[in-house]
Write a protein that holds these residues in place. Structure first.
Motif, PDB file in Angstrom:
ATOM      1  N   THR A 280       0.836  -1.206   0.000  1.00 24.76           N
ATOM      2  CA  THR A 280       0.000   0.000   0.000  1.00 24.76           C
ATOM      3  C   THR A 280       0.872   1.257   0.000  1.00 24.76           C
ATOM      4  O   THR A 280       2.069   1.202   0.282  1.00 24.76           O
ATOM      5  CB  THR A 280      -0.909   0.067   1.253  1.00 24.76           C
ATOM      6  OG1 THR A 280      -0.086   0.284   2.406  1.00 24.76           O
ATOM      7  CG2 THR A 280      -1.745  -1.188   1.420  1.00 24.76           C
ATOM      8  N   GLU A 281       0.243   2.369  -0.277  1.00 27.37           N
ATOM      9  CA  GLU A 281       0.875   3.668  -0.018  1.00 27.37           C
ATOM     10  C   GLU A 281       1.013   3.794   1.500  1.00 27.37           C
ATOM     11  O   GLU A 281       0.345   3.076   2.249  1.00 27.37           O
ATOM     12  CB  GLU A 281      -0.017   4.796  -0.563  1.00 27.37           C
ATOM     13  CG  GLU A 281      -0.204   4.786  -2.074  1.00 27.37           C
ATOM     14  CD  GLU A 281       1.066   5.143  -2.832  1.00 27.37           C
ATOM     15  OE1 GLU A 281       2.061   5.548  -2.196  1.00 27.37           O
ATOM     16  OE2 GLU A 281       1.073   4.991  -4.067  1.00 27.37           O
ATOM     17  N   PRO A 282       1.873   4.713   1.982  1.00 25.97           N
ATOM     18  CA  PRO A 282       1.990   4.865   3.443  1.00 25.97           C
ATOM     19  C   PRO A 282       0.635   5.210   4.065  1.00 25.97           C
ATOM     20  O   PRO A 282      -0.132   6.009   3.514  1.00 25.97           O
ATOM     21  CB  PRO A 282       2.971   6.027   3.597  1.00 25.97           C
ATOM     22  CG  PRO A 282       3.724   6.086   2.312  1.00 25.97           C
ATOM     23  CD  PRO A 282       2.780   5.609   1.240  1.00 25.97           C
ATOM     24  N   LEU A 283       0.350   4.572   5.204  1.00 23.78           N
ATOM     25  CA  LEU A 283      -0.916   4.842   5.902  1.00 23.78           C
ATOM     26  C   LEU A 283      -0.824   6.188   6.614  1.00 23.78           C
ATOM     27  O   LEU A 283       0.272   6.630   6.995  1.00 23.78           O
ATOM     28  CB  LEU A 283      -1.173   3.744   6.935  1.00 23.78           C
ATOM     29  CG  LEU A 283      -1.208   2.298   6.406  1.00 23.78           C
ATOM     30  CD1 LEU A 283      -1.350   1.317   7.573  1.00 23.78           C
ATOM     31  CD2 LEU A 283      -2.354   2.110   5.414  1.00 23.78           C
ATOM     32  N   SER A 284      -1.977   6.818   6.812  1.00 19.05           N
ATOM     33  CA  SER A 284      -2.002   8.027   7.641  1.00 19.05           C
ATOM     34  C   SER A 284      -1.787   7.609   9.100  1.00 19.05           C
ATOM     35  O   SER A 284      -1.905   6.412   9.438  1.00 19.05           O
ATOM     36  CB  SER A 284      -3.362   8.726   7.505  1.00 19.05           C
ATOM     37  OG  SER A 284      -4.353   7.898   8.095  1.00 19.05           O
ATOM     38  N   ASP A 285      -1.521   8.568   9.979  1.00 15.55           N
ATOM     39  CA  ASP A 285      -1.319   8.229  11.395  1.00 15.55           C
ATOM     40  C   ASP A 285      -2.550   7.523  11.963  1.00 15.55           C
ATOM     41  O   ASP A 285      -2.431   6.549  12.715  1.00 15.55           O
ATOM     42  CB  ASP A 285      -1.020   9.487  12.222  1.00 15.55           C
ATOM     43  CG  ASP A 285       0.374  10.015  11.915  1.00 15.55           C
ATOM     44  OD1 ASP A 285       1.150   9.275  11.246  1.00 15.55           O
ATOM     45  OD2 ASP A 285       0.677  11.153  12.317  1.00 15.55           O
ATOM     46  N   ALA A 286      -3.740   8.016  11.570  1.00 15.75           N
ATOM     47  CA  ALA A 286      -4.977   7.414  12.097  1.00 15.75           C
ATOM     48  C   ALA A 286      -5.116   5.981  11.607  1.00 15.75           C
ATOM     49  O   ALA A 286      -5.509   5.083  12.369  1.00 15.75           O
ATOM     50  CB  ALA A 286      -6.187   8.248  11.660  1.00 15.75           C
ATOM     51  N   ALA A 289      -2.635   3.654  13.336  1.00 20.47           N
ATOM     52  CA  ALA A 289      -3.020   3.344  14.726  1.00 20.47           C
ATOM     53  C   ALA A 289      -3.930   2.123  14.793  1.00 20.47           C
ATOM     54  O   ALA A 289      -4.094   1.513  15.851  1.00 20.47           O
ATOM     55  CB  ALA A 289      -3.706   4.555  15.349  1.00 20.47           C
ATOM     56  N   MET A 290      -4.536   1.747  13.649  1.00 20.69           N
ATOM     57  CA  MET A 290      -5.400   0.542  13.645  1.00 20.69           C
ATOM     58  C   MET A 290      -4.576  -0.739  13.601  1.00 20.69           C
ATOM     59  O   MET A 290      -5.114  -1.833  13.695  1.00 20.69           O
ATOM     60  CB  MET A 290      -6.323   0.554  12.401  1.00 20.69           C
ATOM     61  CG  MET A 290      -7.280   1.706  12.331  1.00 20.69           C
ATOM     62  SD  MET A 290      -8.169   1.642  10.748  1.00 20.69           S
ATOM     63  CE  MET A 290      -8.802   3.316  10.680  1.00 20.69           C
ATOM     64  N   LEU A 291      -3.252  -0.605  13.396  1.00 23.51           N
ATOM     65  CA  LEU A 291      -2.421  -1.795  13.209  1.00 23.51           C
ATOM     66  C   LEU A 291      -1.495  -2.065  14.391  1.00 23.51           C
ATOM     67  O   LEU A 291      -0.300  -2.332  14.218  1.00 23.51           O
ATOM     68  CB  LEU A 291      -1.597  -1.666  11.916  1.00 23.51           C
ATOM     69  CG  LEU A 291      -2.370  -2.082  10.649  1.00 23.51           C
ATOM     70  CD1 LEU A 291      -3.184  -0.937  10.107  1.00 23.51           C
ATOM     71  CD2 LEU A 291      -1.431  -2.597   9.605  1.00 23.51           C
TER      72      LEU A 291
END
Ligand SMILES: Cc1cc2nc3c(=O)[nH]c(=O)nc-3n(C[C@H](O)[C@H](O)[C@H](O)COP(=O)(O)OP(=O)(O)OC[C@H]3O[C@@H](n4cnc5c(N)ncnc54)[C@H](O)[C@@H]3O)c2cc1C
Length: 454
Positions: A280-286, A289-291
């Motif tokens: 994936t593209e880099p995840l947002s901080d939010a 936080a789900m991972l």
């Protein structure tokens, strides 16, 4: 000298085919190796142009080829080594895998314990060598000694997980049990019911590692890229024909993995299986936080139908699953779309809010498997050598296999080389359509065995 692997029949066939090996098919891994796409573009390639002379030519710059070239360069400082690659370093399979650098047998259910025990020593040595090189040359590839967790999502995969821990016990590898809560703490998901955690292995960005390894070769090694070897001629030394030039070399080491058979060498020894990954593209901080709370992880499926899943240090999800028989060594666009959909669903099953995260790439690559966890290592005939990395832990086994082959060529002896030479050679396989039928049947059984693991 007749090879320890490859065998007399291979030697005879080589001698009979008028000493010319034409590549029937060249590597075409297709676009969008996500790892590679996240790197800055490389400098223009140095191609084979005109007439190049070298003492050694190494064909293929994956984990095996880079290791052979490095070690030959070190052991023979007065010789020249040409490392010749059809595409770009980091673009092929060694740069398009899941990035697990495994120090021990990677999957449970060892069918050949003696070979597994020997292989285990090689995997550990390969991991240690790669770790040293990354450290010594300060290669920026997100190397992390995080280890790995084998996971089972459903009760039907628990026997597979037990096979993993039984295998570790047999090999004396320490491990610890994880339950659903533990796994949720690591991954942020309650998808998995049980896990087995082991330390010692590493996670990397594989394209970055391969690029770094190739950029730090000894000065007497020259890397040529975008230079597919179209033909090997063997009259008076070796003559390698590339599109814009030739390489004349005293000795040749074949490290082109499943493409060796395209040159008529080592046919019917390796089953080419494709697997597929998306990054994936880099995840947002939010989203990150789900991972879970650890900031990275690496999960390997206990059941072969399951998914390899990573959270990378730069905040991306890597999802790998699906197997295809890959004799054609091609990845049609329709297949890639289907795989990307599968990966999206696999992400959504673990993290329902992340099913729409965009991908920096979806790609396929080919792994080689033998029938007996055997080795392809040694001389095919005078001056022509080969090493191929198959079955479990191929990145680390390929690195140490390449290093040991260079030492073997240079007459160096060691306990580890004796271990490598004592492995059984890759057993002969039936031709297609028998092999195709058998592999399709096996893949079908694997898919049926753990439907909920993907
Ligand atoms: C999706 C996926 C995930 C994987 N995950 C892991 C993992 O986590 N850990 C692990 O250990 N392994 C993993 N693997 C397997 C591993 O990546 C390969 O087994 C390993 O990279 C093989 O290394 P190699 O050096 O033998 O071959 P390759 O990396 O394939 O290198 C061979 C090179 O030869 C070149 N070549 C071929 N023909 C020619 C020619 N005629 N002229 C010049 N060059 C030529 C090719 O372009 C290629 O770069 C994975 C594989 C896939 C596909």
């Amino acid at each position: 000298m007749l090879g320890t692997q490859g065998g007399a029949k291979e030697h005879e066939r080589f001698a009979m085919v008028k000493r010319r090996f034409k590549a029937r098919r060249l590597p075409d891994d297709g676009p969008r190796n996500g790892w590679y796409e996240t790197l800055p573009p490389p400098p223009p390639a140095r191609r084979v142009e005109g007439r190049v002379r070298a003492d050694f030519a190494v064909i293929g710059a994956g984990t095996c080829g880079c290791a052979v070239a490095r070690r030959l360069g070190e052991l023979r400082p007065d010789d020249t080594v040409a490392l010749v690659e059809a595409t770009r370093v980091g673009y092929g399979t060694s740069g398009r895998n899941a990035g697990f650098m495994l120090d021990h047998h990677s999957h449970g259910g060892m069918r050949h314990f003696e070979a597994a025990r020997k292989n285990d020593r090689l995997f550990a040595a390969g991991t240690a060598w790669l770790r040293d090189l990354v450290e010594k040359h300060q290669i920026r590839c997100q190397w992390s000694d995080w280890g790995r967790i084998y996971v089972a999502a459903e009760a039907s995969a628990e026997p597979d997980l037990k096979a993993v821990s039984d295998g570790f016990d047999a090999l004396g590898v320490p491990w610890r049990k994880l339950d659903r809560d533990d796994l949720e703490a690591v991954t942020g998901s309650r998808f998995y019911r049980r896990g087995v955690r082991a330390d010692g292995s590493a996670l990397v960005q594989p394209a970055a590692m391969m690029r770094g390894l190739a950029a730090t070769l000894p000065p007497n090694v020259t890397l040529y890229e975008e230079s597919p070897v179209l033909e090997i001629g063997t009259t008076g030394g070796f003559r390698l024909a590339c599109p814009d030039g030739t390489i004349e070399a005293r000795e040749v080491v074949l490290c082109n993995h499943v493409h060796a058979e395209e040159m008529g060498i080592l046919r019917h020894r390796i089953v080419p299986l494709a697997s597929f990954a998306s990054l994936t593209e880099p995840l947002s901080d939010a989203q990150a936080a789900m991972l879970g709370a650890e900031g990275e992880f690496g999960l390997l499926p206990a059941n072969a139908n399951g998914s390899t899943v990573r959270l990378t240090l730069d905040g991306r999800i890597l999802m790998r699953n699906s197997l295809h028989y890959a004799r054609s060594k091609r990845f049609p666009p329709a297949l890639m779309e289907e795989v990307a959909d599968t990966h999206r669903r696999s992400i959504a099953r673990r993290w329902p809010d992340l099913g729409e995260v965009s991908f920096s790439g979806t790609w396929g690559g080919i792994l080689g498997f033998t029938r007996n966890e055997g080795a392809v290592f040694g001389a095919v005939r005078d001056g022509l050598w080969t090493v191929m990395s198959c079955d479990a832990a191929p990145m680390t086994k390929g690195a140490i296999g390449g290093k040991l082959l260079a030492e073997h060529i240079c007459g160096e002896e060691s306990e580890l080389l004796r271990v490598m030479l004592s492995l059984p050679r890759a057993a002969l396989l039936p031709p297609d359509p028998i092999l195709r039928f058998a592999v399709h049947r096996r893949i079908g059984r694997i898919a049926a065995a753990g439907p909920g693991e993907r």
